[in-house]
Motif scaffolding. Structure first.
Motif, mmCIF file in Angstrom:
data_model
loop_
_atom_site.group_PDB
_atom_site.id
_atom_site.type_symbol
_atom_site.label_atom_id
_atom_site.label_comp_id
_atom_site.label_asym_id
_atom_site.label_seq_id
_atom_site.Cartn_x
_atom_site.Cartn_y
_atom_site.Cartn_z
ATOM 1 N N ILE A 1 0.844 -1.208 0.000
ATOM 2 C CA ILE A 1 0.000 0.000 0.000
ATOM 3 C C ILE A 1 0.872 1.249 0.000
ATOM 4 O O ILE A 1 0.619 2.216 -0.727
ATOM 5 N N LEU A 2 1.927 1.254 0.797
ATOM 6 C CA LEU A 2 2.838 2.393 0.847
ATOM 7 C C LEU A 2 3.543 2.578 -0.512
ATOM 8 O O LEU A 2 3.705 3.697 -0.978
ATOM 9 N N ALA A 3 3.939 1.479 -1.142
ATOM 10 C CA ALA A 3 4.606 1.552 -2.440
ATOM 11 C C ALA A 3 3.653 2.096 -3.493
ATOM 12 O O ALA A 3 4.010 2.962 -4.301
ATOM 13 N N VAL A 4 2.416 1.571 -3.496
ATOM 14 C CA VAL A 4 1.428 2.054 -4.454
ATOM 15 C C VAL A 4 1.122 3.525 -4.193
ATOM 16 O O VAL A 4 1.023 4.338 -5.125
ATOM 17 N N THR A 5 1.007 3.897 -2.934
ATOM 18 C CA THR A 5 0.747 5.296 -2.572
ATOM 19 C C THR A 5 1.891 6.191 -3.032
ATOM 20 O O THR A 5 1.668 7.276 -3.570
ATOM 21 N N ALA A 6 3.142 5.745 -2.839
ATOM 22 C CA ALA A 6 4.299 6.529 -3.256
ATOM 23 C C ALA A 6 4.304 6.709 -4.775
ATOM 24 O O ALA A 6 4.578 7.792 -5.291
ATOM 25 N N VAL A 7 4.002 5.622 -5.497
ATOM 26 C CA VAL A 7 3.959 5.701 -6.957
ATOM 27 C C VAL A 7 2.844 6.650 -7.393
ATOM 28 O O VAL A 7 3.026 7.483 -8.288
ATOM 29 N N LEU A 8 1.670 6.549 -6.765
ATOM 30 C CA LEU A 8 0.552 7.440 -7.100
ATOM 31 C C LEU A 8 0.905 8.898 -6.803
ATOM 32 O O LEU A 8 0.559 9.803 -7.575
ATOM 33 N N VAL B 1 3.338 10.030 -9.535
ATOM 34 C CA VAL B 1 2.600 10.226 -10.787
ATOM 35 C C VAL B 1 1.728 11.470 -10.676
ATOM 36 O O VAL B 1 1.665 12.289 -11.603
ATOM 37 N N GLY B 2 1.046 11.623 -9.548
ATOM 38 C CA GLY B 2 0.200 12.810 -9.348
ATOM 39 C C GLY B 2 1.009 14.093 -9.380
ATOM 40 O O GLY B 2 0.588 15.099 -9.951
ATOM 41 N N ASP B 3 2.200 14.051 -8.764
ATOM 42 C CA ASP B 3 3.053 15.239 -8.771
ATOM 43 C C ASP B 3 3.522 15.551 -10.190
ATOM 44 O O ASP B 3 3.487 16.695 -10.621
ATOM 45 N N LYS B 4 3.969 14.517 -10.909
ATOM 46 C CA LYS B 4 4.528 14.731 -12.241
ATOM 47 C C LYS B 4 3.479 15.136 -13.266
ATOM 48 O O LYS B 4 3.734 15.977 -14.114
ATOM 49 N N THR C 1 2.611 19.479 -10.895
ATOM 50 C CA THR C 1 3.628 20.272 -11.609
ATOM 51 C C THR C 1 3.032 21.016 -12.802
ATOM 52 O O THR C 1 3.270 22.221 -12.954
ATOM 53 N N PRO C 2 2.238 20.362 -13.665
ATOM 54 C CA PRO C 2 1.635 21.121 -14.778
ATOM 55 C C PRO C 2 0.678 22.216 -14.299
ATOM 56 O O PRO C 2 0.648 23.303 -14.876
ATOM 57 N N LEU C 3 -0.083 21.948 -13.248
ATOM 58 C CA LEU C 3 -0.993 22.982 -12.730
ATOM 59 C C LEU C 3 -0.208 24.165 -12.177
ATOM 60 O O LEU C 3 -0.572 25.321 -12.417
ATOM 61 N N THR C 4 0.869 23.874 -11.449
ATOM 62 C CA THR C 4 1.688 24.951 -10.890
ATOM 63 C C THR C 4 2.304 25.782 -12.019
ATOM 64 O O THR C 4 2.307 27.018 -11.962
ATOM 65 N N ALA C 5 2.828 25.114 -13.046
ATOM 66 C CA ALA C 5 3.404 25.832 -14.193
ATOM 67 C C ALA C 5 2.345 26.662 -14.896
ATOM 68 O O ALA C 5 2.587 27.803 -15.297
ATOM 69 N N SER C 6 1.157 26.107 -15.022
ATOM 70 C CA SER C 6 0.048 26.822 -15.656
ATOM 71 C C SER C 6 -0.334 28.055 -14.845
ATOM 72 O O SER C 6 -0.552 29.127 -15.403
ATOM 73 N N TRP C 7 -0.402 27.918 -13.545
ATOM 74 C CA TRP C 7 -0.755 29.058 -12.697
ATOM 75 C C TRP C 7 0.325 30.134 -12.759
ATOM 76 O O TRP C 7 0.030 31.321 -12.808
#
Length: 185
Positions: free
Chosen positions: A11-18, A21-24, A28-34
């Motif tokens: 669960i921790l590994a899947v959470t870390a991967v999520l 992925v969510g950050d990348k 990150t795209p939302l922050t760059a867009s803002w």
């Protein structure tokens, strides 16, 4: 207990991967867009402020352009040169200086230019106060001429007899430009 520990690690590994992925792909795209949007908003606000300043100066700009158009040199080559010569004679007489070596030269731009420039080089001799008056007269005359270059030299060791070398540009509007501008409010 090993099974629950393995499940917890999975669960921790899947959470870390999520989270990665969510950050990348989301954060990150939302922050760059803002950031880009905020920068664009700042640029637009600056342009609006500059436009507001131009609107505030609208009347003054139109008045200045009307004055330049009214006081531009004539479109006739010999007439414009004659106007410049008479102006230099008038300025020299009023200031009490001797004007010599007047050399008019035409500067033409491309065929698309809606104006021409009559560049005049002249020398004036006199005292510092008379040359100051002469330069003041040139600058304050309503004729559409501007001082480009000024060079002051002395002819004697005391500095009482000075020579002022001057380059002045006069505005000559083409008839097409005059017609177009006359139609503006």
């Amino acid at each position: 207990m090993n099974k629950s520990r393995e499940q917890l690690l999975a669960i921790l590994a899947v959470t870390a991967v999520l989270l990665m992925v969510g950050d990348k792909f989301i954060i990150t795209p939302l922050t760059a867009s803002w950031t880009a949007r905020n920068k664009r908003i700042e640029e637009l606000e600056k342009q609006v402020a500059e436009g507001g300043k131009k609107l505030e100066r609208d009347r003054a700009i139109h008045d200045k352009w009307s004055s330049m158009r009214a006081n531009a040199l004539t479109n006739n080559v010999s007439g414009a040169e004659s106007q410049a010569l008479r102006a230099f004679e008038r300025w020299g007489k009023d200031a009490g200086v001797t004007v010599s070596g007047l050399k008019p030269q035409w500067k033409r731009g491309s065929d698309r230019d809606e104006h021409q420039v009559l560049e005049c080089r002249a020398e004036a001799s006199g005292s510092l106060s008379s040359l100051s008056r002469f330069l003041y007269q040139v600058e304050k005359d309503p004729m559409a001429m501007k001082v480009d270059v000024v060079d002051l030299t002395t002819r004697d060791t005391e500095g009482r007899n000075l020579t002022l070398s001057l380059q002045v540009s006069g505005l000559v509007l083409t008839p097409k430009k005059n017609e177009n501008l006359a139609k503006q409010p």
